[in-house]
Design a protein around this motif. Structure first.
Motif, short mmCIF file in Angstrom:
data_model
loop_
_atom_site.label_atom_id
_atom_site.label_comp_id
_atom_site.label_asym_id
_atom_site.label_seq_id
_atom_site.Cartn_x
_atom_site.Cartn_y
_atom_site.Cartn_z
N GLY A 146 0.94 -1.15 -0.17
CA GLY A 146 -0.05 -0.11 -0.03
C GLY A 146 1.00 1.24 -0.07
N VAL A 147 0.35 2.44 -0.68
CA VAL A 147 1.02 3.44 -0.40
C VAL A 147 0.15 4.80 -0.12
N GLN A 148 1.02 5.74 0.40
CA GLN A 148 0.29 6.96 0.92
C GLN A 148 1.01 8.18 0.61
N LEU A 149 0.43 9.36 0.63
CA LEU A 149 1.34 10.52 0.10
C LEU A 149 1.77 11.33 1.25
N SER A 163 7.86 9.63 1.12
CA SER A 163 6.82 8.66 1.76
C SER A 163 7.04 7.36 1.51
N GLN A 165 5.14 3.44 2.87
CA GLN A 165 3.98 2.90 3.52
C GLN A 165 3.94 1.60 2.81
N GLU A 210 4.56 5.34 8.36
CA GLU A 210 5.53 5.22 7.57
C GLU A 210 6.74 4.12 7.89
N GLU A 217 6.75 7.81 -3.06
CA GLU A 217 5.44 8.36 -4.02
C GLU A 217 6.22 9.74 -4.51
N GLY A 221 0.61 12.67 -5.91
CA GLY A 221 -0.48 11.78 -5.64
C GLY A 221 -0.04 10.10 -5.54
N THR A 222 -0.96 9.43 -5.00
CA THR A 222 -0.70 8.06 -5.08
C THR A 222 -0.23 7.36 -6.47
N THR A 226 0.79 -1.23 -7.85
CA THR A 226 1.11 -1.97 -6.72
C THR A 226 1.81 -2.98 -7.11
N THR A 284 -3.65 0.31 -10.85
CA THR A 284 -4.76 0.68 -9.96
C THR A 284 -6.06 1.28 -10.66
#
Length: 426
Positions: A146-149, A163, A165, A210, A217, A221-222, A226, A284
């Motif tokens: 999974g990834v987040q900004l 970033s 995650q 994190e 990223e 954005g995301t 994946t 995605t």
């Protein structure tokens, strides 16, 4: 529907083989009702291993194996999106019938009825409760990063991430691994120092969600893709070995491949001589994403571990090699290890989308060193670009040479590990 297309190909292979559901189910160590559900589209297997075994029993061609894996990836992703219905229930509750034989006892299987009740004994076959198998599947299933900004945004000039995650495969931490402590940023070139147990603890760390070695990223954005990581895929059981700091009497029998992550975690094992990774890369969304390349980042090199070497295959039992979609090698002993395509296989870049995933197999070998390492996958989509940091549950991958180490094997049907070469060949 992806699940329907997956089931359609399974049925084609089954029908072409001329084998009955009962015969195939017995050879696959699963119940006949479970195989019916897979071929009818009522359920999607939570793990690809039984699907590949079925395809090989049915004499699938290399092209069909690739297509079957592609359809399984899409069907598995679709199950997560729906969250309900027959396919979504596989591996959850009484309806689940996926069966995994006990570690070290691949011949012992379980039959269950469609209602989830163990079938009565019959036909001379031993049956065991399926709950343990389902629990193992929940632990060792392939996991998508999974990834987040982050709040800072952007990549630094040194290629480090702003970033990170995610989570890797396996779900368990080997004994001696130290958790990451709070820190605002992560560098992919961070070094690691061995812990008391010999397992390296990353000196780089992360705060909150994190943590090192997951996803990086860009500022827009995301990421539109994946990556699912299987750090303990096996090219062939006969080729897979692990170094363990234990005497043979304290080591469990060899596991089947899908149980390997839990077995490795329980024994603090380190891949010996070679590590075989499976990376499933998928977009995605509908837009095409270009996978520009993979780079190896060395975290640390040490002298090979002075541990005993345990073989996963049984002496005298033949093993068949897999047929990868994309196959690459890494020579970890080199001064600057690089991801190199195997002869006859294409090199980067590749394109992926939600409906067109790619599977990359990385065969990383080591003989002179104990190596901790990670991978960086670079991607681009239109004007956007970024990097995904790939590792094992926030820790570097670890592969050690095994030259001169005591080697052990487990005789088929035996009860204890023996020195390699001492078992009579069947």
């Amino acid at each position: 529907m992806a699940a329907a297309e997956f089931a359609e190909l399974l049925r084609e292979l089954k029908d072409r083989s001329g084998l009955s559901y009962g015969t195939l189910a017995k050879r696959l160590h699963m119940s006949t009702s479970t195989l019916h559900r897979y071929c009818n589209g009522d359920a999607v297997p939570t793990d690809y291993a039984p699907v590949e075994r079925l395809a090989r029993l049915c004499k699938a061609s290399p092209e069909e194996l690739v297509e079957l894996h592609r359809r399984w990836v899409l069907a598995d992703a679709g199950r997560g999106k729906k969250g309900s219905g027959p396919a979504a229930e596989e591996g959850n509750g009484p309806a689940a019938e996926e069966e995994v034989s006990a570690v070290g006892d691949p011949a012992v299987v379980t039959d269950v009825t469609p209602e989830g009740v163990p079938a009565p004994p019959g036909g001379g076959r031993r049956r065991r409760a399926v709950l343990a198998g389902i629990a193992v599947l929940a632990v060792v299933g392939a996991v998508v990063l999974g990834v987040q900004l982050s709040g800072g945004g952007g990549e630094r000039g040194d290629g480090a991430a702003s970033s990170v995650q995610g989570k890797g495969a396996g779900g368990a931490t080997p004994p001696g691994s130290a958790p990451a402590s709070a820190s605002p940023s992560v560098s992919p070139s961070a070094s690691a120092s061995p812990s008391a147990s010999g397992t390296p603890s990353p000196s780089a760390s992360a705060s909150g969600q994190e943590r090192p070695g997951a996803a990086v990223e860009d500022s827009s954005g995301t990421p539109p893709l994946t990556v699912g990581i299987r750090p303990h895929a096996w090219e062939s059981p006969c080729d897979q070995r692990y170094l363990i700091d234990r005497e043979p009497g304290r080591v469990s029998p060899p596991p089947v491949e899908q149980d390997a992550p839990a077995w490795v975690a329980a024994h603090g094992a380190v891949p010996s001589g070679k590590q075989f990774l499976e990376l499933t890369v998928q977009g995605t969304g509908e837009e095409t994403v270009v996978v520009d390349g993979l780079k190896v980042r060395m975290v640390q090199k040490r002298s090979p571990l002075a541990w005993s070497d345990y073989a996963m295959g049984y002496p005298g039992v033949g093993c068949g090699a897999g047929v990868p979609t994309r196959y690459f090698t890494v020579a970890l002993d080199a001064a600057r290890p690089a991801v190199v395509p195997e002869a006859g296989h294409a090199d980067f870049p590749f394109k992926v989308s939600e409906s067109d995933p790619e599977v990359y197999y990385i065969s990383a070998d080591a003989s002179a060193y104990d190596v901790s390492w990670t991978l960086e996958l670079s991607w681009s989509s239109g004007s956007r670009h970024g990097t995904l940091l790939l590792d094992d549950e926030g820790r570097p991958f670890r592969t050690s040479g095994n030259n001169g180490r005591p080697a052990y094997e487990f005789p088929l049907g035996g009860s204890a590990w023996q020195r390699a070469g001492s078992s009579p060949t069947p």
